[in-house]
Design a protein around this motif. Structure first.
Motif, PDB file in Angstrom:
ATOM      1  N   ALA A  32      58.587  43.907  14.504  1.00 30.48           N
ATOM      2  CA  ALA A  32      57.437  43.326  13.811  1.00 30.48           C
ATOM      3  C   ALA A  32      56.168  44.123  14.079  1.00 30.48           C
ATOM      4  O   ALA A  32      55.350  44.331  13.179  1.00 30.48           O
ATOM      5  CB  ALA A  32      57.251  41.871  14.245  1.00 30.48           C
ATOM      6  N   ARG A  33      55.996  44.586  15.316  1.00 31.61           N
ATOM      7  CA  ARG A  33      54.820  45.405  15.642  1.00 31.61           C
ATOM      8  C   ARG A  33      54.830  46.718  14.872  1.00 31.61           C
ATOM      9  O   ARG A  33      53.819  47.130  14.309  1.00 31.61           O
ATOM     10  CB  ARG A  33      54.767  45.675  17.150  1.00 31.61           C
ATOM     11  CG  ARG A  33      54.173  44.551  17.973  1.00 31.61           C
ATOM     12  CD  ARG A  33      53.847  45.031  19.386  1.00 31.61           C
ATOM     13  NE  ARG A  33      55.056  45.300  20.158  1.00 31.61           N
ATOM     14  CZ  ARG A  33      55.632  44.424  20.973  1.00 31.61           C
ATOM     15  NH1 ARG A  33      55.122  43.227  21.116  1.00 31.61           N
ATOM     16  NH2 ARG A  33      56.706  44.748  21.650  1.00 31.61           N
ATOM     17  N   ARG A  34      55.982  47.367  14.872  1.00 30.14           N
ATOM     18  CA  ARG A  34      56.056  48.678  14.225  1.00 30.14           C
ATOM     19  C   ARG A  34      55.846  48.583  12.718  1.00 30.14           C
ATOM     20  O   ARG A  34      55.291  49.491  12.105  1.00 30.14           O
ATOM     21  CB  ARG A  34      57.396  49.337  14.537  1.00 30.14           C
ATOM     22  CG  ARG A  34      57.488  49.835  15.982  1.00 30.14           C
ATOM     23  CD  ARG A  34      58.689  50.706  16.234  1.00 30.14           C
ATOM     24  NE  ARG A  34      59.940  49.943  16.283  1.00 30.14           N
ATOM     25  CZ  ARG A  34      60.868  49.969  15.349  1.00 30.14           C
ATOM     26  NH1 ARG A  34      60.713  50.711  14.252  1.00 30.14           N
ATOM     27  NH2 ARG A  34      61.983  49.254  15.476  1.00 30.14           N
ATOM     28  N   HIS A  35      56.289  47.487  12.115  1.00 28.23           N
ATOM     29  CA  HIS A  35      56.123  47.295  10.671  1.00 28.23           C
ATOM     30  C   HIS A  35      54.804  46.603  10.327  1.00 28.23           C
ATOM     31  O   HIS A  35      54.540  46.349   9.157  1.00 28.23           O
ATOM     32  CB  HIS A  35      57.296  46.481  10.119  1.00 28.23           C
ATOM     33  CG  HIS A  35      58.556  47.274   9.953  1.00 28.23           C
ATOM     34  ND1 HIS A  35      58.997  47.730   8.730  1.00 28.23           N
ATOM     35  CD2 HIS A  35      59.472  47.702  10.869  1.00 28.23           C
ATOM     36  CE1 HIS A  35      60.125  48.394   8.880  1.00 28.23           C
ATOM     37  NE2 HIS A  35      60.438  48.387  10.169  1.00 28.23           N
ATOM     38  N   ARG A  36      54.022  46.276  11.359  1.00 30.29           N
ATOM     39  CA  ARG A  36      52.739  45.602  11.160  1.00 30.29           C
ATOM     40  C   ARG A  36      52.928  44.311  10.357  1.00 30.29           C
ATOM     41  O   ARG A  36      52.154  43.997   9.448  1.00 30.29           O
ATOM     42  CB  ARG A  36      51.741  46.541  10.470  1.00 30.29           C
ATOM     43  CG  ARG A  36      51.551  47.864  11.208  1.00 30.29           C
ATOM     44  CD  ARG A  36      50.705  48.838  10.409  1.00 30.29           C
ATOM     45  NE  ARG A  36      49.320  48.377  10.313  1.00 30.29           N
ATOM     46  CZ  ARG A  36      48.391  48.636  11.218  1.00 30.29           C
ATOM     47  NH1 ARG A  36      48.698  49.322  12.311  1.00 30.29           N
ATOM     48  NH2 ARG A  36      47.150  48.207  11.062  1.00 30.29           N
ATOM     49  N   SER A  37      53.960  43.565  10.729  1.00 26.42           N
ATOM     50  CA  SER A  37      54.332  42.354   9.999  1.00 26.42           C
ATOM     51  C   SER A  37      53.607  41.137  10.561  1.00 26.42           C
ATOM     52  O   SER A  37      53.384  41.030  11.763  1.00 26.42           O
ATOM     53  CB  SER A  37      55.844  42.108  10.102  1.00 26.42           C
ATOM     54  OG  SER A  37      56.585  43.195   9.603  1.00 26.42           O
ATOM     55  N   VAL A  38      53.281  40.206   9.692  1.00 23.28           N
ATOM     56  CA  VAL A  38      52.909  38.874  10.133  1.00 23.28           C
ATOM     57  C   VAL A  38      54.220  38.167  10.462  1.00 23.28           C
ATOM     58  O   VAL A  38      55.076  37.970   9.587  1.00 23.28           O
ATOM     59  CB  VAL A  38      52.133  38.101   9.056  1.00 23.28           C
ATOM     60  CG1 VAL A  38      51.917  36.655   9.483  1.00 23.28           C
ATOM     61  CG2 VAL A  38      50.790  38.779   8.787  1.00 23.28           C
ATOM     62  N   ALA A  39      54.406  37.835  11.718  1.00 18.66           N
ATOM     63  CA  ALA A  39      55.688  37.295  12.179  1.00 18.66           C
ATOM     64  C   ALA A  39      55.401  36.191  13.182  1.00 18.66           C
ATOM     65  O   ALA A  39      54.830  36.441  14.246  1.00 18.66           O
ATOM     66  CB  ALA A  39      56.531  38.397  12.819  1.00 18.66           C
ATOM     67  N   ALA A  40      55.773  34.959  12.848  1.00 17.20           N
ATOM     68  CA  ALA A  40      55.378  33.800  13.643  1.00 17.20           C
ATOM     69  C   ALA A  40      56.572  32.930  13.996  1.00 17.20           C
ATOM     70  O   ALA A  40      57.584  32.911  13.286  1.00 17.20           O
ATOM     71  CB  ALA A  40      54.341  32.974  12.878  1.00 17.20           C
ATOM     72  N   VAL A  41      56.431  32.197  15.106  1.00 20.99           N
ATOM     73  CA  VAL A  41      57.446  31.248  15.575  1.00 20.99           C
ATOM     74  C   VAL A  41      56.787  29.868  15.643  1.00 20.99           C
ATOM     75  O   VAL A  41      55.686  29.732  16.185  1.00 20.99           O
ATOM     76  CB  VAL A  41      57.983  31.655  16.962  1.00 20.99           C
ATOM     77  CG1 VAL A  41      58.993  30.633  17.471  1.00 20.99           C
ATOM     78  CG2 VAL A  41      58.611  33.040  16.904  1.00 20.99           C
ATOM     79  N   PRO A  42      57.424  28.815  15.111  1.00 20.89           N
ATOM     80  CA  PRO A  42      56.784  27.495  15.033  1.00 20.89           C
ATOM     81  C   PRO A  42      56.676  26.735  16.357  1.00 20.89           C
ATOM     82  O   PRO A  42      57.317  25.704  16.547  1.00 20.89           O
ATOM     83  CB  PRO A  42      57.672  26.737  14.032  1.00 20.89           C
ATOM     84  CG  PRO A  42      58.447  27.758  13.320  1.00 20.89           C
ATOM     85  CD  PRO A  42      58.667  28.854  14.315  1.00 20.89           C
ATOM     86  N   PHE A  43      55.836  27.212  17.255  1.00 21.46           N
ATOM     87  CA  PHE A  43      55.468  26.400  18.408  1.00 21.46           C
ATOM     88  C   PHE A  43      54.332  25.480  17.957  1.00 21.46           C
ATOM     89  O   PHE A  43      53.158  25.682  18.273  1.00 21.46           O
ATOM     90  CB  PHE A  43      55.066  27.287  19.590  1.00 21.46           C
ATOM     91  CG  PHE A  43      56.234  27.990  20.235  1.00 21.46           C
ATOM     92  CD1 PHE A  43      57.263  27.250  20.807  1.00 21.46           C
ATOM     93  CD2 PHE A  43      56.319  29.370  20.263  1.00 21.46           C
ATOM     94  CE1 PHE A  43      58.356  27.879  21.401  1.00 21.46           C
ATOM     95  CE2 PHE A  43      57.412  30.010  20.855  1.00 21.46           C
ATOM     96  CZ  PHE A  43      58.437  29.265  21.418  1.00 21.46           C
TER      97      PHE A  43
END
Length: 373
Positions: free
Chosen positions: A112-123
């Protein structure tokens, strides 16, 4: 991307419906849903408000009318679908656990960092107004030095030897069940509110029902029904948490008390309309509302007047709204990313190692690098 983000939901169970509702509340569109089969997707599409039923998860990820992929499938499938979604250039919301191993979780966070993605986990328990209020009070120093951090997360949905689903199967749910499913929520909330990080822990796990009935009759259970954890933090605090999915009468009781030298902060998810603030002179139940909370962060998430409880779906809606804000280029405070998903995997592995070895286990340092660039 236009103002209305287009989402695809992989998974047709309870949590998929929660995601779909949150997407619509955030002003998004559920473009497609995918299930284990095309038929299951077609059955689920009306309930989720989806415009289309995809033939497979892979087909959904490749669709041009999807900006954000929501992964709501059994734990063992999270890594494979997340990799495909990031490679396809989609933003990703992946249910926890992010992966069933530390290695896979670390790979996803790095990807996710390398692709500069918005990537979230539902906490999503971070998104209760009372929790945000407690966090700001702790940051402001109102409680003094937080030195004792304790609580529990208790459920009863597996409080019968006949109660079972895919989470009981380690091949689909992972080596840890109760802690990986709900214990990580408590730990995430503790670290989020206090700003302290668990550095080492000692744990014991147990089973109320060593066997559970399945399609083939009773079978041995290898994942835990409950766990008890003692821990220490990087700021010298001591703590404990008890986790159970077999406590009769407790439907979804996430409770904490973070005790400081000046005050204690306590929250109960089954009674979310107040924050308990304790001092030696008096204890106060602070009502949750935009006019009753005192901190900016607490008021921001308090959308309803005091006396109108803000619940789980409201918190999930707020989480998805912040994810979509990030997709549009915003930088919402406190959004849980894949770095937090990796953190949960590390804590889970430490629990497994301690329960098997019977001693204290060190926890790797928290990776503070966000997966949102």
């Amino acid at each position: 991307m236009g103002a209305a983000l287009r989402s695809g939901i992989i998974g047709t169970g309870f949590i998929g419906e929660v995601h779909a509702h949150a997407v619509r509340a955030a002003g998004g569109t559920v473009s497609a849903v995918a299930g284990r089969t095309t038929a299951s997707a077609e059955r689920a599409a009306p309930a989720l408000g989806a415009l289309h039923a995809a033939a497979s998860p892979e087909a959904l990820i490749e669709r041009d009318d999807i900006d954000v992929v929501h992964i709501c499938t059994p734990n063992a499938t999270h890594a494979q679908y997340t990799k495909l979604a990031i490679a396809a250039g989609k933003a990703v919301v992946c249910e926890k656990p992010l992966a069933t191993s530390v290695e896979d979780a670390a790979e996803l966070a790095d990807l996710a960092r390398r692709h500069r993605s918005v990537a979230a986990v539902p906490f999503v328990y971070r998104f209760y107004p009372a929790v945000r209020e407690a966090r700001d009070l702790a940051r402001r120093g109102d409680a003094g030095r937080l030195w004792l951090l304790h609580g529990s997360y208790l459920q009863d949905w597996l409080a019968s030897p006949q109660a079972t689903n895919w989470r009981v199967d380690p091949a689909r749910g992972g080596a840890s069940r109760a802690f990986a499913d709900i214990g990580v929520h408590w730990c995430d909330l503790m670290e989020f509110v206090t700003g302290q990080r668990i550095t080492r822990l000692v744990a014991s796990t147990s089973q109320a029902f060593p066997e559970r009935s399945g399609e083939g009759g009773p079978s041995p259970v290898t994942t835990e029904d409950g766990a008890s954890v003692l821990f220490e933090t990087d700021q010298g605090a001591a703590g404990s948490v008890v986790v159970s999915q077999v406590t009769p009468g407790r439907k979804n009781r996430l409770w904490f008390s973070f005790d400081g030298t000046e005050a204690s902060l306590s929250f109960d998810q089954e009674q979310p309309d107040t924050l308990w603030l304790g001092r030696t002179a008096a204890a106060t139940r602070v009502a949750v509302g935009p006019d009753t909370l005192t901190t900016q962060a607490g008021r921001r998430y308090a959308r309803l007047p005091a006396g109108h409880p803000h619940g789980y779906q409201d918190s999930f809606n707020a989480f998805v709204a912040d994810v979509y804000d990030a997709v549009r280029g915003g930088a919402p405070d406190g959004l849980p990313t894949f770095a937090d998903g990796l953190r949960a995997a590390q804590l889970t592995q430490a629990l497994i190692d301690s329960a098997q070895g019977g001693g204290w286990v060190s926890v790797p340092a928290y990776d503070k690098v966000s997966t949102i660039i």
